[in-house]
Scaffold this motif. Structure first.
Motif, PDB file in Angstrom:
ATOM      1  N   GLU A   1       0.836  -1.223   0.000  1.00  0.00           N
ATOM      2  CA  GLU A   1       0.000   0.000   0.000  1.00  0.00           C
ATOM      3  C   GLU A   1       0.860   1.258   0.000  1.00  0.00           C
ATOM      4  O   GLU A   1       0.465   2.291  -0.513  1.00  0.00           O
ATOM      5  CB  GLU A   1      -0.913   0.007   1.236  1.00  0.00           C
ATOM      6  CG  GLU A   1      -2.107  -0.898   1.073  1.00  0.00           C
ATOM      7  CD  GLU A   1      -2.937  -1.030   2.351  1.00  0.00           C
ATOM      8  OE1 GLU A   1      -3.971  -1.697   2.290  1.00  0.00           O
ATOM      9  OE2 GLU A   1      -2.530  -0.478   3.400  1.00  0.00           O
TER      10      GLU A   1
ATOM     11  N   TRP B   1       2.781  -8.550  -1.569  1.00  0.00           N
ATOM     12  CA  TRP B   1       3.427  -7.505  -0.780  1.00  0.00           C
ATOM     13  C   TRP B   1       4.176  -8.156   0.367  1.00  0.00           C
ATOM     14  O   TRP B   1       3.866  -9.283   0.774  1.00  0.00           O
ATOM     15  CB  TRP B   1       2.421  -6.467  -0.285  1.00  0.00           C
ATOM     16  CG  TRP B   1       1.356  -7.005   0.630  1.00  0.00           C
ATOM     17  CD1 TRP B   1       0.260  -7.742   0.260  1.00  0.00           C
ATOM     18  CD2 TRP B   1       1.284  -6.857   2.052  1.00  0.00           C
ATOM     19  NE1 TRP B   1      -0.482  -8.067   1.370  1.00  0.00           N
ATOM     20  CE2 TRP B   1       0.116  -7.529   2.494  1.00  0.00           C
ATOM     21  CE3 TRP B   1       2.078  -6.215   3.000  1.00  0.00           C
ATOM     22  CZ2 TRP B   1      -0.261  -7.582   3.829  1.00  0.00           C
ATOM     23  CZ3 TRP B   1       1.698  -6.263   4.339  1.00  0.00           C
ATOM     24  CH2 TRP B   1       0.544  -6.940   4.739  1.00  0.00           C
TER      25      TRP B   1
ATOM     26  N   HIS C   1       5.760  -3.436   5.179  1.00  0.00           N
ATOM     27  CA  HIS C   1       4.809  -2.453   5.694  1.00  0.00           C
ATOM     28  C   HIS C   1       5.541  -1.619   6.736  1.00  0.00           C
ATOM     29  O   HIS C   1       6.743  -1.796   6.933  1.00  0.00           O
ATOM     30  CB  HIS C   1       3.577  -3.164   6.277  1.00  0.00           C
ATOM     31  CG  HIS C   1       2.438  -2.223   6.453  1.00  0.00           C
ATOM     32  ND1 HIS C   1       1.827  -1.603   5.384  1.00  0.00           N
ATOM     33  CD2 HIS C   1       1.833  -1.757   7.556  1.00  0.00           C
ATOM     34  CE1 HIS C   1       0.873  -0.810   5.848  1.00  0.00           C
ATOM     35  NE2 HIS C   1       0.860  -0.880   7.160  1.00  0.00           N
ATOM     36  N   ASP C   2       4.817  -0.708   7.383  1.00  0.00           N
ATOM     37  CA  ASP C   2       5.456   0.158   8.386  1.00  0.00           C
ATOM     38  C   ASP C   2       6.204  -0.653   9.443  1.00  0.00           C
ATOM     39  O   ASP C   2       7.229  -0.213   9.959  1.00  0.00           O
ATOM     40  CB  ASP C   2       4.411   1.034   9.102  1.00  0.00           C
ATOM     41  CG  ASP C   2       3.788   2.028   8.149  1.00  0.00           C
ATOM     42  OD1 ASP C   2       4.389   2.243   7.070  1.00  0.00           O
ATOM     43  OD2 ASP C   2       2.721   2.572   8.464  1.00  0.00           O
ATOM     44  N   VAL C   3       5.690  -1.831   9.761  1.00  0.00           N
ATOM     45  CA  VAL C   3       6.329  -2.648  10.800  1.00  0.00           C
ATOM     46  C   VAL C   3       7.686  -3.177  10.346  1.00  0.00           C
ATOM     47  O   VAL C   3       8.518  -3.542  11.167  1.00  0.00           O
ATOM     48  CB  VAL C   3       5.450  -3.850  11.231  1.00  0.00           C
ATOM     49  CG1 VAL C   3       4.197  -3.373  11.920  1.00  0.00           C
ATOM     50  CG2 VAL C   3       5.111  -4.744  10.047  1.00  0.00           C
TER      51      VAL C   3
ATOM     52  N   LEU D   1       8.502  -8.357   6.034  1.00  0.00           N
ATOM     53  CA  LEU D   1       7.900  -9.535   6.649  1.00  0.00           C
ATOM     54  C   LEU D   1       8.373 -10.855   6.028  1.00  0.00           C
ATOM     55  O   LEU D   1       8.021 -11.927   6.508  1.00  0.00           O
ATOM     56  CB  LEU D   1       6.375  -9.424   6.598  1.00  0.00           C
ATOM     57  CG  LEU D   1       5.854  -8.238   7.442  1.00  0.00           C
ATOM     58  CD1 LEU D   1       4.465  -7.817   6.995  1.00  0.00           C
ATOM     59  CD2 LEU D   1       5.852  -8.595   8.926  1.00  0.00           C
TER      60      LEU D   1
ATOM     61  N   LEU E   1       2.810 -11.913   0.577  1.00  0.00           N
ATOM     62  CA  LEU E   1       1.478 -11.772   1.182  1.00  0.00           C
ATOM     63  C   LEU E   1       0.437 -11.434   0.109  1.00  0.00           C
ATOM     64  O   LEU E   1       0.752 -10.807  -0.902  1.00  0.00           O
ATOM     65  CB  LEU E   1       1.543 -10.712   2.284  1.00  0.00           C
ATOM     66  CG  LEU E   1       2.557 -11.095   3.389  1.00  0.00           C
ATOM     67  CD1 LEU E   1       2.863  -9.906   4.290  1.00  0.00           C
ATOM     68  CD2 LEU E   1       2.029 -12.273   4.213  1.00  0.00           C
TER      69      LEU E   1
ATOM     70  N   SER F   1      -7.137  -3.298   5.498  1.00  0.00           N
ATOM     71  CA  SER F   1      -5.859  -2.644   5.211  1.00  0.00           C
ATOM     72  C   SER F   1      -4.703  -3.595   5.457  1.00  0.00           C
ATOM     73  O   SER F   1      -4.815  -4.551   6.218  1.00  0.00           O
ATOM     74  CB  SER F   1      -5.700  -1.422   6.097  1.00  0.00           C
ATOM     75  OG  SER F   1      -5.407  -1.832   7.413  1.00  0.00           O
ATOM     76  N   GLN F   2      -3.590  -3.288   4.805  1.00  0.00           N
ATOM     77  CA  GLN F   2      -2.386  -4.086   5.038  1.00  0.00           C
ATOM     78  C   GLN F   2      -1.844  -3.863   6.449  1.00  0.00           C
ATOM     79  O   GLN F   2      -1.153  -4.737   6.988  1.00  0.00           O
ATOM     80  CB  GLN F   2      -1.336  -3.776   3.965  1.00  0.00           C
ATOM     81  CG  GLN F   2      -1.747  -4.356   2.616  1.00  0.00           C
ATOM     82  CD  GLN F   2      -0.785  -4.069   1.477  1.00  0.00           C
ATOM     83  OE1 GLN F   2       0.199  -3.354   1.649  1.00  0.00           O
ATOM     84  NE2 GLN F   2      -1.076  -4.605   0.308  1.00  0.00           N
ATOM     85  N   SER F   3      -2.166  -2.713   7.058  1.00  0.00           N
ATOM     86  CA  SER F   3      -1.756  -2.489   8.456  1.00  0.00           C
ATOM     87  C   SER F   3      -2.359  -3.543   9.365  1.00  0.00           C
ATOM     88  O   SER F   3      -1.677  -4.129  10.209  1.00  0.00           O
ATOM     89  CB  SER F   3      -2.216  -1.107   8.940  1.00  0.00           C
ATOM     90  OG  SER F   3      -1.505  -0.117   8.287  1.00  0.00           O
TER      91      SER F   3
ATOM     92  N   PHE G   1      -3.509  -6.453   8.536  1.00  0.00           N
ATOM     93  CA  PHE G   1      -2.940  -7.751   8.157  1.00  0.00           C
ATOM     94  C   PHE G   1      -1.562  -7.914   8.792  1.00  0.00           C
ATOM     95  O   PHE G   1      -1.267  -8.914   9.453  1.00  0.00           O
ATOM     96  CB  PHE G   1      -2.855  -7.823   6.624  1.00  0.00           C
ATOM     97  CG  PHE G   1      -2.752  -9.208   6.064  1.00  0.00           C
ATOM     98  CD1 PHE G   1      -1.584  -9.952   6.184  1.00  0.00           C
ATOM     99  CD2 PHE G   1      -3.809  -9.791   5.372  1.00  0.00           C
ATOM    100  CE1 PHE G   1      -1.479 -11.225   5.639  1.00  0.00           C
ATOM    101  CE2 PHE G   1      -3.716 -11.071   4.834  1.00  0.00           C
ATOM    102  CZ  PHE G   1      -2.543 -11.782   4.965  1.00  0.00           C
ATOM    103  N   ALA G   2      -0.705  -6.886   8.623  1.00  0.00           N
ATOM    104  CA  ALA G   2       0.682  -6.974   9.103  1.00  0.00           C
ATOM    105  C   ALA G   2       0.734  -7.054  10.623  1.00  0.00           C
ATOM    106  O   ALA G   2       1.512  -7.822  11.195  1.00  0.00           O
ATOM    107  CB  ALA G   2       1.477  -5.768   8.603  1.00  0.00           C
TER     108      ALA G   2
ATOM    109  N   LEU H   1      -0.192 -10.440  11.748  1.00  0.00           N
ATOM    110  CA  LEU H   1       0.837 -11.441  11.427  1.00  0.00           C
ATOM    111  C   LEU H   1       1.835 -11.593  12.558  1.00  0.00           C
ATOM    112  O   LEU H   1       2.284 -12.695  12.862  1.00  0.00           O
ATOM    113  CB  LEU H   1       1.614 -11.009  10.174  1.00  0.00           C
ATOM    114  CG  LEU H   1       1.043 -11.298   8.801  1.00  0.00           C
ATOM    115  CD1 LEU H   1       2.016 -10.787   7.757  1.00  0.00           C
ATOM    116  CD2 LEU H   1       0.787 -12.774   8.602  1.00  0.00           C
ATOM    117  N   LEU H   2       2.204 -10.468  13.158  1.00  0.00           N
ATOM    118  CA  LEU H   2       3.261 -10.490  14.170  1.00  0.00           C
ATOM    119  C   LEU H   2       2.729 -10.686  15.581  1.00  0.00           C
ATOM    120  O   LEU H   2       3.502 -10.790  16.526  1.00  0.00           O
ATOM    121  CB  LEU H   2       4.093  -9.203  14.091  1.00  0.00           C
ATOM    122  CG  LEU H   2       4.982  -9.079  12.840  1.00  0.00           C
ATOM    123  CD1 LEU H   2       5.689  -7.740  12.804  1.00  0.00           C
ATOM    124  CD2 LEU H   2       5.997 -10.219  12.766  1.00  0.00           C
TER     125      LEU H   2
END
Lengths: 283, 249
Positions: free
Chosen positions: A74, A103, A106-108, A111, A115, B2-4, B6-7, B10-11
């Protein structure tokens, strides 16, 4: 302008290169005519990995396969990573560059998995924009690979083949068809893998991937295949591959084996099997 | 979705599966989402296992998985280039309660990270030793060296070289109590941790910051009067660790 003609691998078997096979490949590549590397493993400053790659590139056409660009992300593409790719492709001038419809950043952070994406118009716009940026920055046409998927997005409004066809139409990119991914996704999504192949724009395919998967089941007892790249190609995937090249013609075909990597003769035998099916296919 | 969302899910191993993800019957994705979750943790754990084999051996494979899981959630990779992922592990280990009794663990992680950095460092042509031999003795002491990009230096209050060897080479003696400083030298493409004699770490640190050979010597002998330049200099030249020299002229 994008130069599509420089991206040409032979319509023959290739292998995902692993450093433990370096000496064996140089001694006797057998049926293997080209090699694929993961771009991110060759983004160091020097040392043995780059030295081996330089030596291999003198003997074989090389395909660079990216696993970290996060084209479906995104957020904006990582300009540092694009620079690293441009640097690698600049000195190596590989026969092909490919990446994934997926993808991973991401911000984190990053990964390290491919995905999934919902197949919607906003995703289409974003992915097409990213593919445009990649092709412009790298100055070459890229191939985009169909993913293995384990679940579906409720918001999806088109099929994966429709989505990929439209990305290629909007950007001029080619496609990398992973036949194992087709089988894995179709099993997991309860669709017909042959119908997927029949609906795929095979004329846009610049490369085919074949690999192994693991078998599992979900909490309802439904079969769940996991794309592991750690096993031989199974017979139904060989059959699907034969259907693909019979319909679409010969294509550069890669055996992908990234985990529990076997000795070279096992890989060479898989490549030989792909070569035999290629020989039967129309040119 | 959103991918937020999802991400983040995941963690977070105990977080519910994000909404909007389904199986072919339209049921919530459940275990299907867990495949992605598992891929992230398993692949990054595998990357850390490959990167830190001695740390893994010291804490045990089961504990290392716990350690890796905690680390990767706190420090996910910042780039898709994983060849050096784990640079934050030594600092993380210093604050990781289960490792409190293994005080040397962060320095072992530093050594393993230094070996990886050296493996991927830029190539550089070794200095032709005759250029050094051609210098008059007083000019020699005024010389400054460029060290190879692969060169690394680790000071430790622990016997890290002995611990590293004991866990990588069968039949090595058990580590004694003496602190050990280590240089990582790369001869060709293979980095080696070299146990440094007293004074050598001060000498090499001075060279690496661009001090003259004479100043580096003084630094070393102030710390260890018995410091012997000859063997160390020969080793630096033989391994291609000195790549260029600059004379005062």
């Amino acid at each position: 302008m994008l130069d599509a003609t420089q991206s040409r691998l032979p319509d023959a078997p290739g292998i995902g290169y692993k450093p433990q096979h370096y000496a064996a490949i140089l001694a006797d590549p057998g049926p293997v005519r080209w090699l694929e590397i993961h771009a991110e493993n060759y983004m160091g400053e020097g040392g043995r990995p780059l030295a081996q790659l330089r030596a291999l590139a003198e003997r074989f056409p090389i395909s660079v396969h990216g696993v970290g660009l996060s084209i479906g992300g995104e957020g904006p593409l990582d300009p540092d990573h694009l620079d690293r790719l441009a640097r690698l492709l600049g000195w190596l001038n590989p026969a092909s560059f490919s990446e994934h419809l997926a993808w991973s950043t991401h911000d984190v952070g990053f990964l390290n998995d491919l995905l999934p994406l919902p197949y919607t118009e906003p995703t289409l716009v974003r992915v097409a924009d990213h593919v445009d940026q990649v092709q412009t920055r790298l100055g070459r046409r890229m191939l985009l690979e169909n993913p293995s998927t384990y679940l579906a997005f409720d918001e999806s409004e088109m099929s994966e083949t429709e989505f990929l066809r439209e990305i290629a139409r909007r950007t001029g990119c080619g496609l990398l068809l992973d036949v194992n991914n087709v089988f894995v996704s179709a099993t997991n999504q309860k669709t017909d893998p042959r119908a997927y192949i029949d609906g795929f724009p095979l004329e846009l395919v610049g490369e085919i991937h074949l690999g192994g998967h693991d078998e599992d089941a979900d909490e309802h007892g439904q079969p769940l295949l996991i794309d592991s790249h750690g096993a031989p190609v199974v017979d139904p995937v060989w059959a699907l591959y034969a259907r693909t090249v019979d319909r679409g013609g010969r294509r550069p075909t890669l055996i992908e084996w990234d985990n529990d990597v076997p000795d070279w003769p096992v890989l060479a035998a898989e490549a030989a099997r792909a070569g035999a099916l290629l020989a039967e296919a129309p040119a | 979705m959103s991918q937020s969302a999802f991400a983040t899910a995941l963690l977070a191993p105990d977080a519910p599966t994000p909404p909007g993800l389904s199986d072919p019957e339209g049921r919530p994705a459940g275990k299907r989402f867990d495949i992605y979750r598992n891929n992230v943790v398993t692949s990054l754990t595998a990357a850390l296992e490959t990167a830190f084999p001695v740390v893994r051996k010291l804490v045990g494979p089961t504990n290392f998985k716990l350690l890796a899981g905690a680390f990767l959630r706190r420090h996910p990779p910042r780039t898709p280039v994983l060849m050096l992922y784990g640079a934050d592990l030594p600092g993380f280990l210093e604050a990781w309660p289960p490792a409190r009794t293994l005080g040397y663990l962060p320095d072992i992680a530093r050594l393993e990270q230094a070996l990886r950095e050296a493996y991927h460092a830029a190539d550089a042509a070794p200095l032709d030793p005759t250029r050094l031999a051609a210098l008059a003795p007083d000019a020699l002491m005024e010389v400054r060296f460029t060290l190879a990009p692969a060169f690394r230096l680790i000071r430790s209050p622990w016997p890290i070289h002995a611990i590293w060897r004991y866990n990588t080479e069968p039949g090595c003696p058990k580590p004694g109590p003496k602190p050990q400083d280590v240089a990582v030298l790369r001869d060709g493409y293979d980095p080696e941790p070299i146990l440094l004699p007293d004074g050598a770490v001060a000498f090499l640190a001075a060279l690496a910051t661009g001090e003259t050979l004479g100043t580096a010597m003084e630094t070393a002998t102030a710390e260890a009067p018995e410091f012997d330049l000859g063997p160390l200099l020969a080793q630096l030249l033989a391994t291609g660790t000195i790549t260029e020299l600059e004379t005062h002229a």
